[in-house]
Design a protein around this motif. Sequence first.
Motif, PDB file in Angstrom:
ATOM      1  N   CYS A   1       0.826  -1.208   0.000  1.00 28.85           N
ATOM      2  CA  CYS A   1       0.000   0.000   0.000  1.00 28.85           C
ATOM      3  C   CYS A   1       0.864   1.263   0.000  1.00 28.85           C
ATOM      4  N   ALA A   2       2.011   1.229   0.661  1.00 29.85           N
ATOM      5  CA  ALA A   2       2.916   2.373   0.611  1.00 29.85           C
ATOM      6  C   ALA A   2       3.419   2.592  -0.806  1.00 29.85           C
ATOM      7  N   THR A   3       3.642   1.502  -1.546  1.00 27.67           N
ATOM      8  CA  THR A   3       4.074   1.626  -2.936  1.00 27.67           C
ATOM      9  C   THR A   3       2.981   2.247  -3.790  1.00 27.67           C
ATOM     10  N   SER A   4       1.732   1.874  -3.543  1.00 36.63           N
ATOM     11  CA  SER A   4       0.613   2.454  -4.291  1.00 36.63           C
ATOM     12  C   SER A   4       0.558   3.968  -4.101  1.00 36.63           C
ATOM     13  N   VAL A   5       0.663   4.414  -2.843  1.00 32.82           N
ATOM     14  CA  VAL A   5       0.626   5.845  -2.559  1.00 32.82           C
ATOM     15  C   VAL A   5       1.837   6.543  -3.166  1.00 32.82           C
ATOM     16  N   TYR A   6       2.991   5.912  -3.070  1.00 30.48           N
ATOM     17  CA  TYR A   6       4.223   6.472  -3.623  1.00 30.48           C
ATOM     18  C   TYR A   6       4.116   6.637  -5.134  1.00 30.48           C
ATOM     19  N   ALA A   7       3.599   5.622  -5.810  1.00 29.15           N
ATOM     20  CA  ALA A   7       3.417   5.709  -7.259  1.00 29.15           C
ATOM     21  C   ALA A   7       2.418   6.801  -7.619  1.00 29.15           C
ATOM     22  N   GLY A   8       1.427   7.023  -6.759  1.00 33.09           N
ATOM     23  CA  GLY A   8       0.471   8.094  -7.011  1.00 33.09           C
ATOM     24  C   GLY A   8       1.125   9.469  -7.002  1.00 33.09           C
ATOM     25  N   PHE A   9       2.091   9.668  -6.105  1.00 30.55           N
ATOM     26  CA  PHE A   9       2.833  10.935  -6.093  1.00 30.55           C
ATOM     27  C   PHE A   9       3.575  11.136  -7.409  1.00 30.55           C
ATOM     28  N   VAL A  10       4.180  10.068  -7.918  1.00 29.22           N
ATOM     29  CA  VAL A  10       4.921  10.168  -9.174  1.00 29.22           C
ATOM     30  C   VAL A  10       3.973  10.522 -10.320  1.00 29.22           C
ATOM     31  N   ILE A  11       2.828   9.864 -10.361  1.00 26.71           N
ATOM     32  CA  ILE A  11       1.847  10.117 -11.427  1.00 26.71           C
ATOM     33  C   ILE A  11       1.331  11.544 -11.362  1.00 26.71           C
ATOM     34  N   PHE A  12       0.877  11.982 -10.176  1.00 27.04           N
ATOM     35  CA  PHE A  12       0.208  13.277 -10.082  1.00 27.04           C
ATOM     36  C   PHE A  12       1.176  14.449 -10.167  1.00 27.04           C
ATOM     37  N   SER A  13       2.437  14.253  -9.842  1.00 27.64           N
ATOM     38  CA  SER A  13       3.396  15.336 -10.063  1.00 27.64           C
ATOM     39  C   SER A  13       3.547  15.596 -11.560  1.00 27.64           C
ATOM     40  N   ILE A  14       3.511  14.555 -12.366  1.00 29.76           N
ATOM     41  CA  ILE A  14       3.588  14.710 -13.810  1.00 29.76           C
ATOM     42  C   ILE A  14       2.305  15.325 -14.360  1.00 29.76           C
ATOM     43  N   LEU A  15       1.160  14.886 -13.837  1.00 31.30           N
ATOM     44  CA  LEU A  15      -0.122  15.456 -14.295  1.00 31.30           C
ATOM     45  C   LEU A  15      -0.192  16.944 -13.972  1.00 31.30           C
ATOM     46  N   GLY A  16       0.295  17.328 -12.797  1.00 29.02           N
ATOM     47  CA  GLY A  16       0.308  18.741 -12.438  1.00 29.02           C
ATOM     48  C   GLY A  16       1.192  19.552 -13.363  1.00 29.02           C
ATOM     49  N   PHE A  17       2.333  18.981 -13.738  1.00 27.14           N
ATOM     50  CA  PHE A  17       3.227  19.657 -14.673  1.00 27.14           C
ATOM     51  C   PHE A  17       2.552  19.842 -16.037  1.00 27.14           C
ATOM     52  N   MET A  18       1.905  18.810 -16.533  1.00 26.02           N
ATOM     53  CA  MET A  18       1.226  18.899 -17.820  1.00 26.02           C
ATOM     54  C   MET A  18       0.091  19.920 -17.774  1.00 26.02           C
ATOM     55  N   ALA A  19      -0.689  19.891 -16.694  1.00 26.44           N
ATOM     56  CA  ALA A  19      -1.794  20.835 -16.565  1.00 26.44           C
ATOM     57  C   ALA A  19      -1.292  22.271 -16.495  1.00 26.44           C
ATOM     58  N   ASN A  20      -0.178  22.490 -15.827  1.00 25.65           N
ATOM     59  CA  ASN A  20       0.393  23.832 -15.726  1.00 25.65           C
ATOM     60  C   ASN A  20       0.795  24.365 -17.093  1.00 25.65           C
ATOM     61  N   HIS A  21       1.368  23.531 -17.933  1.00 24.49           N
ATOM     62  CA  HIS A  21       1.778  23.947 -19.267  1.00 24.49           C
ATOM     63  C   HIS A  21       0.587  24.237 -20.167  1.00 24.49           C
ATOM     64  N   LEU A  22      -0.505  23.491 -19.952  1.00 24.95           N
ATOM     65  CA  LEU A  22      -1.670  23.647 -20.820  1.00 24.95           C
ATOM     66  C   LEU A  22      -2.662  24.669 -20.293  1.00 24.95           C
TER      67      LEU A  22
END
Length: 636
Positions: A326-347
């Motif tokens: 479960c810690a890995t699931s949450v950790y992977a979520g941070f990796v995913i959403f940091s990228i989504l935030g970057f993409m949203a900021n550019h767009l």
Amino acid sequence: MAEKCSEGLLNGAVPGETAKRDENLKRGNWGNQIEFVLTSVGYAVGLGNVWRFPYLCYRNGGGAFMFPYFIMLVFCGIPLFFMELSFGQFASQGCLGVWRISPMFKGVGYGMMVVSSYIGIYYNVVICIAFYYFFSSMTRVLPWTYCGNYWNTPDCAGVLDVTNGSAGSSLNFTQLFNQTAKRTSPSEEYWRRYVLKLSDDIGNLGEVRLPLLGCLGVSWVVVFLCLIKGVKSSGKVVYFTATFPYVVLTILFVRGITLEGAVTGIMYYLTPQWDKILDAKVWGDAASQIFYSLGCAWGGLITMASYNKFHNNCYRDSIIISITNCATSVYAGFVIFSILGFMANHLGVDVSKVADHGPGLAFVAYPEALTLLPISPLWSVLFFFMLILLGLGTQFCLLETLVTAIVDEIGNEWIIRRKTFVTLGVAVVGFLLGVPLTTQAGIYWLLLMDNYAASFSLVVISCIMCVSIMYIYGHRNYFKDIEMMLGFPPPIFFQICWRFISPVIIFFILVFTVIQYRPISYNTYVYPTWAISIGFLMALSSVICIPIYAVFCVLRSEGDSLMQRLKNATRPSREWGPALMEHRKGRYAPVLSSSTESQLEVQLLNPEKPKSDEAGVAVAITVGTNGSTHSQDSKI
């Protein structure tokens, strides 16, 4: 016998373990405790931690999903995880053989096999797509970096195109985005229009994507080779497959949080939308994700634990593995959403607008992020290699579950010696059944199987398993079994969860989900009624095994009345208990008859008696103190 018992304790997974030989010479054991823990971590930590958990958070209100997720983990996930590990370890049998505890419920084991079959078919298709991206990354420029390829549309707008352009071009890009109905990234169009060549309907299969078919063959060959010697070979492979993914995740996390807009994405991931917590589907997704991620009700946990030594501390292992998963699931979520935030900021759009749903999240958002890293092909190769390893760790256990169930059920020396051929046969059948998922409509079928075949049927199977062990076999009996195996009874919290909390929560989640059921869809595509009907049939096919086998078992049982037949069908069989005689103590200890005792006295008074006669007496039919007859191979 005393020497054997002490030797058995040495062979348990205890600190300072010196004895390395197998306890169970017939089935074999793990080489050491680390192999089991790493295999279980690899089994639990899979592709779902990357493309399913962040997707469910994205769909169910970001941080609001965390509350039901951890509730389900504490009161359902971890207790059932411990139950399945102890269940398989005590009996040293796969998901079918363990139901000697109550033969009428053997249909639960068959249901687990059906679920594992469905998951194994489409799971390897996701692995084969990762293989495809892995091979496609071996170029100087990643093919999804820029627009302008023959598969791109006028709506395509790449992040790097904007970053490398002037202020004027950025303004033109903004105007273009506002004019289009939906902005698509190069990675999204590469996924839809090149890799999948997505058709317009689930019934329109189109052509088989030969590159995907080839990668599917590669993935099945790799799985077979790693399991060619069963747990002896897979136990060595997991030293790498279960640890290397964390290295790559950490690299991507460090790179992600340094990007502009990453904090916005992470806040979207963590900020709860409490209105969605009242939606039963959110709780249903949380429950199914726990079962999906931890592997409860798949049969894999029972199978992996069956290769443990009898005195291994599976209670400690269950806590370690569950928390790591479960810690890995949450950790992977941070990796995913940091990228989504970057993409949203550019767009200049909301985070919820920038990513696709479903497993495409791992093949759209991640590839987009990889184009921003220095030497992007190198990181792309590493990332998709990580995805492959995550998937293989789970696929190993899925295939081993089916193979072990078949071999244990037949149980003779002939099939045990030919276990490799059974593994090969299961792999070939799995490959053939996965071919339709490599067509142009394959992603529709993959999501259909994921949502129906391996979702709430897991909840039903887990609930019935919990009830049958606690109330049919008896919680006191099971607690004594665990105490005999571990040296201590299960903690009070687990006893309460097993008997009351877990079954009740699972049952009400199932009821609420049925009430608030909504048909499946993929983006704007709505599945037709006939496809949804097939989904329900897949879900029913695993659950229906339980009542069908129960009726079959009752009809075969002895008894003059229905009640007598039910009692005999639910009573533990004579073979139930520890697999090795050296571990059969207490109510499982063999009790010799008076005639046998007198024969043994004669043997003691006549030490010159031939050994062959001693062996004949030693394997006489014995009766256990629990009232069940243990029929051993006898020469008498």
